[in-house]
Enzyme design. Sequence first.
Site, mmCIF file in Angstrom:
data_model
loop_
_atom_site.group_PDB
_atom_site.id
_atom_site.type_symbol
_atom_site.label_atom_id
_atom_site.label_comp_id
_atom_site.label_asym_id
_atom_site.label_seq_id
_atom_site.Cartn_x
_atom_site.Cartn_y
_atom_site.Cartn_z
ATOM 1 N N CYS A 108 0.278 -0.929 0.273
ATOM 2 C CA CYS A 108 -0.459 -0.114 -0.031
ATOM 3 C C CYS A 108 1.035 1.325 -0.049
ATOM 4 C CB CYS A 108 -0.543 -0.158 1.243
ATOM 5 S SG CYS A 108 -2.188 1.495 1.312
ATOM 6 N N CYS A 205 -5.658 -2.589 7.419
ATOM 7 C CA CYS A 205 -6.824 -2.149 7.238
ATOM 8 C C CYS A 205 -8.819 -2.617 6.967
ATOM 9 C CB CYS A 205 -6.848 -0.161 6.554
ATOM 10 S SG CYS A 205 -6.427 -0.111 4.949
#
Length: 365
Positions: A108, A205
């Site tokens: 990410c 997440c």
Amino acid sequence: MGQEMNKERVVVAMSGGVDSSLTAALLLDQGYDVVGITMRLSDENRDIAPDGRSCCSLSSVDDARHVADVLGVPHYVMDFTKSFEHAVIDYFFDEYLRGRTPNPCIACNRYIKFEGLLKKARELGASYIATGHYACIDRSEEDVYRLRKGLDLEKDQSYVLYHLNQKTLPHVLFPLGGFSKSETRRMAETYHLPVAHKAESQEICFVPRDDYKAYLLEKRPECARPGEIVDRTGNVLGMHEGVAFYTIGQRRGLGIAAPQPLYVTALDAVKNQVVVGGADEVHAREFIASDLTWTMWNGLDQERSVQAKIRYGKREAAARIIPCGPESIRVCFAEPQRAVTPGQSVVFYERDVVLGGGIIDEVID
């Protein structure tokens, strides 16, 4: 008015947490033209984290917007869901199905928070992007940008940033690198930020309830393929529920009665086998790493002594890195390391300077 026009614009990645919020406040105080952007990454966990601990939750978007209002800076929500799904979520599944352990936070950071956000920042006329990472960037006398550890070594996040290089480092700001977490909390109070005491965000997440096994079963049910648990000589000791559900170094949950503790030492997705062994067999001294990136060089052209780190939170250890092709290197530790895990990142340091890193491919027995 002229002074306003001369301000350098910086895009701050605002997740709704205390670190990114304080980053925006500090840069605003330093005279930058701050623009806050919250990156919409995934819908998977948006409504399952009512405490806002996920950076993808709706409450985190509201928190970021509230902070921007308090600071008086513009705030936008930008949709990165398609690129995030390809670069992070698909990669996450693919690695587990290959018998490897992914690091989605590094993926990410590399492809979304820096590569993707930097492109958006340029479209907005910004010279820089900034995040709340605990790391430092400086410039040597030779005009080389260097990525360094954060001052607070307990909080240092340089490990997940090893992909930054001479093209990206000049355009990145880390205002929190010289502070400890306790200091940032106090400063957030000073700025009257509404998130000053907000809890830390969870590690992955997009995984609902942080239950990666249930998530794998839901999204990739083919991973639940039972097979054999064997020792290194091939003796069958038991059965497993699917290679994707095991990790190197794992001891619990094997369901094997043995006179000594057994640990997962290897995962073979091709043979659909989980390999186990004693405590000494879970250590390794050498491995091959690929998908290399270097912060200050174009590549490694000779053997070099470094400090190497094979997972976030682990201390570095003395090692040698040796080129063994244009796209891979051999990493040789001075002392055996526990649970060297294919799929995870190895990062190389010289004192507190990050040299680069890569992905662990193959452990050498």
